[in-house]
Design a protein around this motif. Structure first.
Motif, PDB file in Angstrom:
ATOM      1  N   GLY A  93       0.828  -1.206   0.000  1.00 30.22           N
ATOM      2  CA  GLY A  93       0.000   0.000   0.000  1.00 30.22           C
ATOM      3  C   GLY A  93       0.858   1.250   0.000  1.00 30.22           C
ATOM      4  N   LEU A 134      -0.865   4.612  -0.724  1.00 30.39           N
ATOM      5  CA  LEU A 134      -2.066   4.500   0.097  1.00 30.39           C
ATOM      6  C   LEU A 134      -1.700   4.765   1.549  1.00 30.39           C
ATOM      7  N   ASP A 141      -8.153  -2.629  -1.185  1.00 32.58           N
ATOM      8  CA  ASP A 141      -6.747  -2.321  -1.463  1.00 32.58           C
ATOM      9  C   ASP A 141      -5.972  -3.557  -1.898  1.00 32.58           C
TER      10      ASP A 141
END
Length: 489
Positions: A343, A348, A355
């Motif tokens: 991520g 992210l 995700d």
């Protein structure tokens, strides 16, 4: 010329040597075997400073000989430790330090650190080997150790490499070299397996107590069995370590239980590789004909190795279920750690539903066309404040990439955008690709070690843009795919 009568060299280090206090059930006293005409190949000055070595160590002829194994260091207690292990899934019985000699433990500002000479000659555990290391493998380990540390991945370190014209036979005749390795401990899963296999329960307990007391004191502070807590703590560190490997495309190559650190460090750099074109089934070790240690199998192999460690620790636990319970967290800790790191690579800021699917979709795009792993993620990081075109140009199926990129950008927009610099810190510009190491090795064989140092300096700053070094961050040449690295490497 140094002789047996030459007094030990004093580098001003304070030695503790706690492992040597365990007793000779754990090791054999083993002096290094000298090598002729040593010379410096590589030296990590920052690590030397961190260890408290004099600033002119790399200019010191006595230090050169000491780190080659030709001259004792005052306060050191050279030894080779005994361990056993599973190799390629099969019980191999007694192994041990076959070409590594432990010098001792020194006090440093970062805590006690052990020094080891790899390639310093025969030991009682060399079996059919010669106890030596060759220049190519020594340069690779030196560079890889420091590259991994700079990436923030737990690893043994490498202080220096020294070379010698002494011949060493592998597939061909090569020249000898010695790596000085550094770590808080070189204890492996295989150390525990050795005493368990030989029903030496007292020694097994002594070793486990040693590791807990010096490295995992929290295991005694919790209620319950401290050895079960030790297994759980090692499992957690191993889960995090392997997640970090996967997130940078690193393949270890020989994940035998004797190559697994009890501290969750990357240890024993042999046929390793940072992937170029992404292939989940990539096998970096030419000796691994069955693909046991392929990239996508590393997480499960790590758990298998932890299970072996659990079996070894069973005599110290109340029952088998206690060991199984200690291993269970790995199954959730690893995927969580991997998704956090992947991520971060995608920008992210937190883990949200969907995700994992977004990450997997990008990995599938990379795999389908064998897109370069490191370059794809780095260009993706740069695209946050620039155009997507450089990333898009890596793909043949542009429509598939565009569809994924739209999903990715929607996800970033939902969190208020991405931090480009944070993404760049999660996506290195430079990793130790096989061909970069090979070019440095070729120059060193000709007596020019400048490329080793140039590459080292770049690897110590893997996330930075460094003018004039675009060749180190470029796509690999076609011949790179023909490099074969084996267990003898």
């Amino acid at each position: 010329m140094f002789t047996a009568a030459t007094p030990p060299h004093d580098l001003g280090l304070t030695w503790r040597n706690r492992f040597a206090d365990l007793g000779e059930s754990f090791f054999s006293p083993t002096p290094p075997t000298p090598l002729p005409a040593p010379h410096w190949v590589g030296f990590q000055h920052t690590l030397a400073q961190d260890l408290g070595l004099p600033p002119d160590t790399h200019l010191n002829d006595a230090a050169l000989h000491a780190f080659t194994g030709n001259l004792p260091l005052a306060g050191s207690q050279p030894l080779a430790s005994v361990y056993s292990g599973h190799q390629f899934g099969h019980w191999a019985g007694q192994l041990g330090d076959g070409r590594a000699i432990w010098l001792g433990e020194i006090d440093t500002p970062a805590g006690p650190m052990e020094l080891q000479l790899k390639g310093a000659g025969l030991t009682p555990y060399s079996r059919m080997g010669d106890g030596r290391a060759v220049l190519r493998s020594s340069i690779r380990e030196f560079l890889a150790s420091e590259a991994m540390h700079a990436l923030g991945i737990p690893t043994t370190r490498a202080l220096c490499v020294t070379g010698s014209p002494a011949p060493v036979r592998r597939e061909t005749v090569e020249t000898a070299a010695v790596v000085t390795r550094v770590a808080p401990s070189f204890i492996r899963f295989g150390h525990f397996e050795h005493f368990a296999a030989n029903n030496q329960v007292d020694e097994l307990r002594q070793l486990a107590d040693f590791v807990i007391d010096h490295h995992y004191p929290e295991c005694r502070q919790r209620e319950g069995n401290p050895y079960a807590h030790l297994l759980e703590a090692v499992s957690a560190r191993t889960a995090e370590l392997v997640a970090q490997w996967q997130a940078v495309g690193f393949c270890h190559g020989v994940m035998n239980t004797d190559n697994m650190s009890i501290l969750g460090l990357t240890i024993d750099y042999g046929p390793f590789q940072f992937m170029d074109g992404f292939n989940p089934a990539h096998i970096c070790n030419h000796s691994d004909s069955g693909g046991r240690y392929a990239y996508h199998r590393q997480p499960n192999i790590a758990y298998w190795n932890l299970f072996c460690l659990g079996q070894a620790l069973l005599p110290l636990m109340d029952d088998q279920q206690q060991a199984l319970d200690a291993l269970e967290p790995y199954k959730t800790l690893f995927p969580e750690a991997l998704q956090r790191r992947m991520g971060a690579k995608l920008g992210l800021s937190s883990v949200q539903p969907g995700d994992a699917e977004l990450t997997e979709a990008f990995m599938q795009l990379l795999a389908r066309e064998r897109v370069d792993f490191t370059i794809a993620f780095r260009r993706l990081a740069d695209s946050v404040s620039d155009s997507l075109t450089p990333v898009r140009d890596l793909f043949i199926d542009r429509d598939a990439f565009d569809a994924w990129a739209a999903r990715w950008q929607d996800r970033l927009q939902a969190q208020g955008g991405a931090d480009r610099e944070a993404m760049r810190r999660a996506n290195p510009r430079i990793v130790l690709r096989n061909h970069l190491g090979e070019l440095a090795i070729r120059r060193s064989r000709e007596g020019d070690h400048s490329e080793v140092d140039r590459l080292l300096q770049a690897l110590l700053a893997p996330f930075d843009d460094r003018p004039g070094e675009d060749d180190l961050a470029a796509l690999p040449p076609d011949w790179a795919s023909q490099i074969e690295i084996s267990c003898s490497s």
